[in-house]
Design a protein around this motif. Structure first.
Motif, PDB file in Angstrom:
ATOM      1  N   ILE A  59       0.840  -1.199   0.000  1.00  0.00           N
ATOM      2  CA  ILE A  59       0.000   0.000   0.000  1.00  0.00           C
ATOM      3  C   ILE A  59       0.874   1.249   0.000  1.00  0.00           C
ATOM      4  O   ILE A  59       0.658   2.177  -0.786  1.00  0.00           O
ATOM      5  N   THR A  60       1.882   1.256   0.862  1.00  0.00           N
ATOM      6  CA  THR A  60       2.752   2.430   0.916  1.00  0.00           C
ATOM      7  C   THR A  60       3.614   2.545  -0.344  1.00  0.00           C
ATOM      8  O   THR A  60       3.916   3.643  -0.779  1.00  0.00           O
ATOM      9  N   ALA A  61       3.991   1.410  -0.930  1.00  0.00           N
ATOM     10  CA  ALA A  61       4.746   1.450  -2.190  1.00  0.00           C
ATOM     11  C   ALA A  61       3.896   2.067  -3.302  1.00  0.00           C
ATOM     12  O   ALA A  61       4.398   2.850  -4.117  1.00  0.00           O
ATOM     13  N   ALA A  62       2.627   1.729  -3.333  1.00  0.00           N
ATOM     14  CA  ALA A  62       1.721   2.319  -4.326  1.00  0.00           C
ATOM     15  C   ALA A  62       1.555   3.819  -4.090  1.00  0.00           C
ATOM     16  O   ALA A  62       1.467   4.595  -5.049  1.00  0.00           O
ATOM     17  N   MET A  63       1.535   4.218  -2.818  1.00  0.00           N
ATOM     18  CA  MET A  63       1.432   5.648  -2.510  1.00  0.00           C
ATOM     19  C   MET A  63       2.634   6.416  -3.064  1.00  0.00           C
ATOM     20  O   MET A  63       2.494   7.524  -3.577  1.00  0.00           O
ATOM     21  N   GLU A  69       4.271  10.352  -9.571  1.00  0.00           N
ATOM     22  CA  GLU A  69       3.847  10.536 -10.962  1.00  0.00           C
ATOM     23  C   GLU A  69       2.641  11.470 -11.104  1.00  0.00           C
ATOM     24  O   GLU A  69       2.020  11.508 -12.149  1.00  0.00           O
ATOM     25  N   SER A  70       2.321  12.201 -10.055  1.00  0.00           N
ATOM     26  CA  SER A  70       1.151  13.074 -10.111  1.00  0.00           C
ATOM     27  C   SER A  70       1.557  14.507  -9.774  1.00  0.00           C
ATOM     28  O   SER A  70       2.730  14.813  -9.566  1.00  0.00           O
ATOM     29  N   GLU A  71       0.556  15.357  -9.688  1.00  0.00           N
ATOM     30  CA  GLU A  71       0.822  16.747  -9.332  1.00  0.00           C
ATOM     31  C   GLU A  71       1.208  16.894  -7.860  1.00  0.00           C
ATOM     32  O   GLU A  71       1.634  17.953  -7.435  1.00  0.00           O
ATOM     33  N   TYR A  72       1.085  15.817  -7.096  1.00  0.00           N
ATOM     34  CA  TYR A  72       1.430  15.841  -5.675  1.00  0.00           C
ATOM     35  C   TYR A  72       2.839  15.287  -5.435  1.00  0.00           C
ATOM     36  O   TYR A  72       3.122  14.729  -4.382  1.00  0.00           O
ATOM     37  N   TYR A  73       3.736  15.450  -6.404  1.00  0.00           N
ATOM     38  CA  TYR A  73       5.071  14.875  -6.318  1.00  0.00           C
ATOM     39  C   TYR A  73       5.856  15.383  -5.122  1.00  0.00           C
ATOM     40  O   TYR A  73       6.789  14.737  -4.671  1.00  0.00           O
ATOM     41  N   LYS A  74       5.475  16.547  -4.583  1.00  0.00           N
ATOM     42  CA  LYS A  74       6.182  17.084  -3.415  1.00  0.00           C
ATOM     43  C   LYS A  74       5.994  16.203  -2.180  1.00  0.00           C
ATOM     44  O   LYS A  74       6.794  16.247  -1.258  1.00  0.00           O
ATOM     45  N   TYR A  75       4.921  15.405  -2.175  1.00  0.00           N
ATOM     46  CA  TYR A  75       4.648  14.530  -1.042  1.00  0.00           C
ATOM     47  C   TYR A  75       5.274  13.150  -1.206  1.00  0.00           C
ATOM     48  O   TYR A  75       5.155  12.308  -0.320  1.00  0.00           O
TER      49      TYR A  75
END
Length: 157
Positions: A59-63, A69-75
């Motif tokens: 689950i954490t690997a998928a996160m 790969e998204s606009e939330y790359y900072k997280y």
């Protein structure tokens, strides 16, 4: 088990080969042999433990993959830290303890007594192979974290 077989087929024949092809192929092979073996010898507990400990940390690997790969790359760095904690706890601490407990306390139905010791060692060897892969992957993840801290760029090692 069908999911793991489909994943192995996709990894071996459909997906473009990446730098971790051999490791992932070994991982999929070990999982399929272990799941199938647990079904054949009627020991569902071992298969369930393998699935539980792997799927929780997946689950954490998928996160990490989603955020990177998204606009939330900072997280992604935060998710990577959470992923490392989950992998170390579930796959390097809990998993070997459970392997040891299963190996030492495994009892067989009378029909399986003849092959019991052989099967116990086969399962233990495949499970230990998974642990070695997990330690190797954690080493790679930690290397990625240090590379990110040095250069500010996240790259697959």
């Amino acid at each position: 088990m069908a999911y793991r077989i489909a994943e192995m087929y996709h990894h071996a024949f459909v997906k473009n080969r990446m730098n971790d092809f051999e490791e992932m192929l070994l991982h999929h092979t070990c999982c399929i042999v272990l799941y199938g073996g647990c079904i054949l010898i009627n020991n569902y507990v071992a298969g369930c433990v393998i699935m539980l400990l792997h799927d929780i940390s997946d689950i954490t690997a998928a996160m990490v993959k989603i955020t990177a790969e998204s606009e939330y790359y900072k997280y992604a760095a935060h998710c990577m830290a959470l992923n490392l904690v989950a992998w170390i706890y579930y796959r390097v601490i809990c998993f070997p303890i459970i392997i040891y407990q299963m190996h030492m306390n495994w009892t067989f139905v009378p029909e399986m007594q003849l092959y019991g010791n052989f099967l116990r060692w086969v399962v233990t060897i495949f499970l230990s192979c998974l642990v070695i892969l997990h330690v190797y992957w954690i080493y790679l993840m930690i290397s990625m974290v240090f590379h990110y801290l040095k250069t500010g760029q996240a790259e697959d090692v």
